[in-house]
Motif scaffolding. Structure first.
Motif, PDB file in Angstrom:
ATOM      1  N   PHE A 184       0.816  -1.220   0.000  1.00  0.00           N
ATOM      2  CA  PHE A 184       0.000   0.000   0.000  1.00  0.00           C
ATOM      3  C   PHE A 184       0.846   1.264   0.000  1.00  0.00           C
ATOM      4  O   PHE A 184       0.557   2.218  -0.717  1.00  0.00           O
ATOM      5  CB  PHE A 184      -0.943   0.002   1.216  1.00  0.00           C
ATOM      6  N   SER A 185       1.911   1.264   0.800  1.00  0.00           N
ATOM      7  CA  SER A 185       2.731   2.480   0.932  1.00  0.00           C
ATOM      8  C   SER A 185       3.400   2.882  -0.378  1.00  0.00           C
ATOM      9  O   SER A 185       3.728   4.067  -0.583  1.00  0.00           O
ATOM     10  CB  SER A 185       3.790   2.286   2.017  1.00  0.00           C
ATOM     11  N   SER A 186       3.592   1.935  -1.299  1.00  0.00           N
ATOM     12  CA  SER A 186       4.271   2.246  -2.561  1.00  0.00           C
ATOM     13  C   SER A 186       3.291   2.561  -3.701  1.00  0.00           C
ATOM     14  O   SER A 186       3.714   2.859  -4.820  1.00  0.00           O
ATOM     15  CB  SER A 186       5.160   1.066  -2.981  1.00  0.00           C
ATOM     16  N   LEU A 187       2.007   2.515  -3.414  1.00  0.00           N
ATOM     17  CA  LEU A 187       1.011   2.788  -4.448  1.00  0.00           C
ATOM     18  C   LEU A 187       0.979   4.271  -4.795  1.00  0.00           C
ATOM     19  O   LEU A 187       1.370   5.134  -3.989  1.00  0.00           O
ATOM     20  CB  LEU A 187      -0.383   2.363  -3.969  1.00  0.00           C
ATOM     21  N   SER A 188       0.496   4.580  -5.985  1.00  0.00           N
ATOM     22  CA  SER A 188       0.291   5.979  -6.362  1.00  0.00           C
ATOM     23  C   SER A 188      -0.865   6.547  -5.534  1.00  0.00           C
ATOM     24  O   SER A 188      -1.649   5.802  -4.931  1.00  0.00           O
ATOM     25  CB  SER A 188      -0.064   6.085  -7.850  1.00  0.00           C
ATOM     26  N   GLU A 189      -0.987   7.874  -5.509  1.00  0.00           N
ATOM     27  CA  GLU A 189      -2.050   8.493  -4.726  1.00  0.00           C
ATOM     28  C   GLU A 189      -3.429   8.066  -5.239  1.00  0.00           C
ATOM     29  O   GLU A 189      -4.350   7.816  -4.457  1.00  0.00           O
ATOM     30  CB  GLU A 189      -1.900  10.013  -4.746  1.00  0.00           C
ATOM     31  N   ASP A 190      -3.565   7.981  -6.549  1.00  0.00           N
ATOM     32  CA  ASP A 190      -4.839   7.557  -7.119  1.00  0.00           C
ATOM     33  C   ASP A 190      -5.167   6.127  -6.691  1.00  0.00           C
ATOM     34  O   ASP A 190      -6.312   5.819  -6.327  1.00  0.00           O
ATOM     35  CB  ASP A 190      -4.793   7.650  -8.648  1.00  0.00           C
ATOM     36  N   GLN A 191      -4.174   5.233  -6.727  1.00  0.00           N
ATOM     37  CA  GLN A 191      -4.405   3.845  -6.334  1.00  0.00           C
ATOM     38  C   GLN A 191      -4.741   3.733  -4.845  1.00  0.00           C
ATOM     39  O   GLN A 191      -5.551   2.897  -4.448  1.00  0.00           O
ATOM     40  CB  GLN A 191      -3.186   2.992  -6.667  1.00  0.00           C
ATOM     41  N   LYS A 192      -4.113   4.578  -4.030  1.00  0.00           N
ATOM     42  CA  LYS A 192      -4.424   4.561  -2.595  1.00  0.00           C
ATOM     43  C   LYS A 192      -5.879   4.940  -2.345  1.00  0.00           C
ATOM     44  O   LYS A 192      -6.582   4.291  -1.562  1.00  0.00           O
ATOM     45  CB  LYS A 192      -3.489   5.517  -1.844  1.00  0.00           C
ATOM     46  N   ALA A 193      -6.325   5.982  -3.026  1.00  0.00           N
ATOM     47  CA  ALA A 193      -7.718   6.414  -2.857  1.00  0.00           C
ATOM     48  C   ALA A 193      -8.673   5.319  -3.319  1.00  0.00           C
ATOM     49  O   ALA A 193      -9.685   5.023  -2.653  1.00  0.00           O
ATOM     50  CB  ALA A 193      -7.965   7.707  -3.630  1.00  0.00           C
ATOM     51  N   ARG A 194      -8.365   4.680  -4.436  1.00  0.00           N
ATOM     52  CA  ARG A 194      -9.215   3.610  -4.953  1.00  0.00           C
ATOM     53  C   ARG A 194      -9.192   2.375  -4.037  1.00  0.00           C
ATOM     54  O   ARG A 194     -10.200   1.699  -3.856  1.00  0.00           O
ATOM     55  CB  ARG A 194      -8.770   3.219  -6.367  1.00  0.00           C
TER      56      ARG A 194
END
Length: 582
Positions: free
Chosen positions: A204-214
């Motif tokens: 999770f920590s390495s995901l893009s901001e968009d992927q984190k929100a999704r």
């Protein structure tokens, strides 16, 4: 013979079952129609500037939508779904306000099928642009070729101003709805097994901001409590979308343990969203923890927010504590607390409301506090009368007028007979606050009384124009539309200022008759009153039945409006209504 009897028995059983099913379906139909008939009245506020009436309208709209989507929308209720759709499409052709029709179209966007397309498509040519616009949006959401065909047909017939609206709806239909069934992470986590979720969350920590929100959105859909800590940490993320996604996840998953961080989010980050989330969380001990927080809080802004949360959560036991704060000697916004407390209170709390209202300075906030107390009193002024003393009579006497009732009127009439000028003036104001036309005759007499000062005559004349033009279900007396108009004409002869003449013209639009059109036309050439006369005529023209029954009158009147007004919006409405007549 035995076989024939058996067949006859089966036939009888079939008829019995059919009759039971038919009676059940008929009962469902009656329930749906009755529910709609009860609610549609509340969807029509007589005074759109009245916050209480607007709230009733919004509540009725939401209740009907829930009925359509939850009750009629169940898989086993296909018959009722058809019935509610039929009820709504029938209403679109009837004389309901613009706001009501727009809301019905909005619901049909979720419930309609190709069976309703033709009725909805007719609205694309409605004189009221908001109705036509919502009809286009609704057709954009209905699957099938018929809805698309209706939009393409309308594109060739509507005027240039509406072509863009139709084109937008057609484009909206081209969106690929299959994206609702995701096959790629993170959105496929909604349906994935826990191991798949765990594997994804490990990164999770390495995901893009968009992927984190999704990802947070997918966890919300799962109501996945295992990763509450991720949502808590994400509440303070600098990205607003991640913050919001985290907050929404906690709305579905939080326990009382997360209350402190959610309060911090409310106070420091997003007040509106924070209030919503804390109002909706279902968790053991949450009500008690919120109440304890309120008791220990000193910041007025925080207290107001928490009071609203307790009100939304229907924490009725908290009303005394909220009113205790509202009665403090120093509190900057008592009205906000009274508004929250009203949703939890009953008649036993009126004394505390009065004590708080007395401490509110004269002005709009005190007026609204009076309205809160009037709603709680429900026509019984005795709890307020018993609180009156020489120190507070200047505050409480006007409030009696808002409450109404025989006891309040007795108290006000005593003041009107007084030689004390201050008490007399307060009693005039109280009478002018009266909620209906029960005191209309008295107001008219005072408006004509040359022995009282001009200010009081103006007050009573304005109050008379307000109450005599109320809808039949609010006016409180037996009076015909023609009699209402005659009373307004009488008021016009008494008016000495253009301000009151304008008010009377505006209020006359509530009397839906062709005689009112003639009344407005009398003033359309008076420069100071022309705008109000034009507005009244256009408001009357809005009603289909009135236009259709008096075509020549309205064609002539609308031509006069078009030649007179400089208000382009009013001109457009007048032209649309004129086109509808032809």
């Amino acid at each position: 013979m035995k076989k024939k009897l058996l067949n006859l028995s089966n036939i009888c059983l079939f008829i019995l079952i059919l009759s039971i099913v038919s009676s059940k379906l008929f009962a469902q139909n009656e329930d749906a129609q009755k529910t709609f008939d009860d609610l549609v009245v509340q969807m029509t506020p007589s005074d759109p500037s009245n916050a209480e009436e607007v709230q009733k309208m919004e509540n009725a709209q939401q209740t009907w939508m829930r009925f359509c989507l939850e009750e009629a929308g169940r898989l086993e209720n296909d018959f009722m779904k058809k019935e509610t759709n039929q009820i709504m499409t029938t209403a679109l052709a009837q004389d309901f306000p613009v706001t009501t029709k727009v809301w019905l179209l909005h619901i049909l966007g979720w419930t309609a099928t190709e069976n309703e397309v033709d009725a909805i498509a007719i609205c694309l040519n409605d004189p009221e642009y908001p109705i036509a616009d919502e009809a286009a949006r609704t057709l954009a959401m209905i699957p099938g070729s018929q809805a698309e065909k209706s939009l393409l047909t309308a594109l060739e017939t509507v005027d240039a101003n509406r072509q863009q609206m139709i084109q937008d709806a057609i484009r909206a239909r081209s969106i690929n709805l299959s994206i609702a069934f995701e096959s790629e992470s993170p959105m496929n986590l909604v349906f994935a097994d826990l191991k798949t979720v765990d594997d994804w969350m490990a990164h999770f920590s390495s995901l893009s901001e968009d992927q984190k929100a999704r990802t947070l959105a997918a966890l919300t859909a799962r109501k996945e409590k295992k990763y509450i800590n991720v949502a808590v940490e994400s509440l303070t993320h600098e990205n607003k979308d991640i913050q919001k996604a985290a907050a929404l996840m906690l709305e579905k998953t939080a326990s009382v343990k997360e209350l402190p961080v959610l309060l911090t989010f409310l106070f420091k980050t997003d007040r509106t969203l924070g209030i919503r989330i804390l109002s909706n969380i279902v968790a053991e001990g949450m009500d008690q923890a919120i109440f304890k927080t309120f008791q220990n809080e000193n910041n007025p802004d925080y207290l107001i927010a928490i009071a609203e949360i307790m009100s939304r959560r229907q924490m009725k036991s908290s009303v005394s504590e909220i009113l205790k704060i509202a009665r403090k000697d120093q509190f900057p916004n008592r009205l906000a607390l009274l508004n929250s407390a009203e949703q939890l209170a009953d008649s036993t709390n009126i004394n505390d409301f009065v004590d708080a209202m007395i401490k509110i300075p004269a002005g709009a906030d005190r007026d609204r506090a009076e309205q809160v107390i009037a709603r709680l009193c429900q026509g019984d002024a005795m709890p307020v009368i018993q609180k009156i003393n020489p120190q507070n009579i200047a505050i409480l006497l006007p409030a009696l007028g808002r409450i109404g009732g025989e006891k309040a009127l007795e108290q006000i009439n005593r003041g009107l007979k007084s030689n004390n000028e201050s008490l007399f003036n307060l009693s005039i104001r109280a009478l002018c606050n009266w909620p209906n036309a029960v005191v209309a005759t008295q107001l008219l007499e005072l408006a004509q009384n040359q022995k009282i000062n001009e200010s009081n005559r103006i007050q009573t004349l304005r109050a008379f124009a307000r109450v005599i033009s109320l809808p039949d279900d609010q006016i409180g007396i037996e009076i015909s539309g023609q009699e209402k108009l005659e009373m307004l004409k009488k008021a016009m002869t008494l008016a000495t200022r253009n301000e009151e003449r304008r008010l009377i013209l505006d209020r006359s639009s509530a009397v839906r008759s062709v005689e009112t059109v003639a009344f407005a036309l009398e003033y359309i050439d008076v420069s100071e009153l022309s705008a109000n006369a034009c507005q009244t005529i256009v408001e009357l023209a809005h009603h289909d039945y009135l236009r259709k029954e008096n075509k020549e009158v309205f064609l002539s009147a609308l031509d006069k409006v078009l030649a007179t007004t400089n208000d382009q919006g009013l001109k457009d409405r007048a032209q649309n209504y004129k086109n509808a007549i032809k």
